[in-house]
Design a protein around this motif. Structure first.
Motif, PDB file in Angstrom:
ATOM      1  N   THR A  18      43.621  35.254  35.783  1.00 34.48           N
ATOM      2  CA  THR A  18      44.564  34.274  35.710  1.00 34.48           C
ATOM      3  C   THR A  18      45.417  34.008  34.637  1.00 34.48           C
ATOM      4  O   THR A  18      46.693  33.991  34.621  1.00 34.48           O
ATOM      5  CB  THR A  18      43.823  32.831  35.927  1.00 34.48           C
ATOM      6  N   VAL A  19      44.799  34.556  33.446  1.00 31.97           N
ATOM      7  CA  VAL A  19      45.660  34.639  32.236  1.00 31.97           C
ATOM      8  C   VAL A  19      46.740  35.886  32.096  1.00 31.97           C
ATOM      9  O   VAL A  19      47.781  35.509  31.797  1.00 31.97           O
ATOM     10  CB  VAL A  19      44.553  34.757  31.004  1.00 31.97           C
ATOM     11  N   LYS A  33      33.459  35.534  37.232  1.00 36.85           N
ATOM     12  CA  LYS A  33      33.983  34.332  36.948  1.00 36.85           C
ATOM     13  C   LYS A  33      35.075  34.753  35.495  1.00 36.85           C
ATOM     14  O   LYS A  33      36.221  34.527  35.391  1.00 36.85           O
ATOM     15  CB  LYS A  33      33.048  33.293  36.507  1.00 36.85           C
ATOM     16  N   ILE A  34      34.513  35.590  34.841  1.00 32.53           N
ATOM     17  CA  ILE A  34      35.219  36.228  33.581  1.00 32.53           C
ATOM     18  C   ILE A  34      36.402  37.049  34.130  1.00 32.53           C
ATOM     19  O   ILE A  34      37.437  36.922  33.390  1.00 32.53           O
ATOM     20  CB  ILE A  34      34.371  37.156  32.705  1.00 32.53           C
ATOM     21  N   THR A  35      36.353  37.779  34.977  1.00 32.46           N
ATOM     22  CA  THR A  35      37.184  38.734  35.585  1.00 32.46           C
ATOM     23  C   THR A  35      38.271  37.719  36.156  1.00 32.46           C
ATOM     24  O   THR A  35      39.616  38.103  35.754  1.00 32.46           O
ATOM     25  CB  THR A  35      36.645  39.617  36.570  1.00 32.46           C
TER      26      THR A  35
END
Length: 101
Positions: free
Chosen positions: A11-12, A4-6
């Motif tokens: 996306t950012v 999820k962090i990746t």
């Protein structure tokens, strides 16, 4: 958890890449309209891209960049028509008179 962090940072990064491209693609515009178009296109992309990606089965970040770019094209076209009233009236007149004849 790390997936999820990746995904978040991917996306950012996609948003920043598209925003940077849009920023430098319109160097001749004043600052505030330029910021408005970039922010508007990015917000449009962030809000619509997940649904489009699910519907068509495409990658979310690829869809995000495509929607941001397409959003910018639409915003640019609409603002051009609004600022060039004569062109807008001519287009509407052609449409009413028979499809541009």
């Amino acid at each position: 958890m790390f997936e999820k962090i990746t995904a978040y940072w991917h996306t950012v990064t996609a948003i920043l890449a598209a925003a940077t491209y849009l920023w430098f693609a319109q160097k001749d515009m004043p600052f505030l309209p330029r910021v408005g178009k970039v922010v508007g296109a990015c917000l449009l992309g962030v809000s619509v891209a997940p649904e489009i990606a699910v519907k068509f089965g495409t990658g979310q970040n690829t869809t995000l960049v495509a929607v941001i770019t397409l959003g910018w094209v639409v915003l640019d076209a609409v603002s051009t028509l609004i600022h060039n009233r004569a062109l807008l009236v001519e287009m509407i007149t052609r449409i009413i008179r028979g499809g541009g004849k």
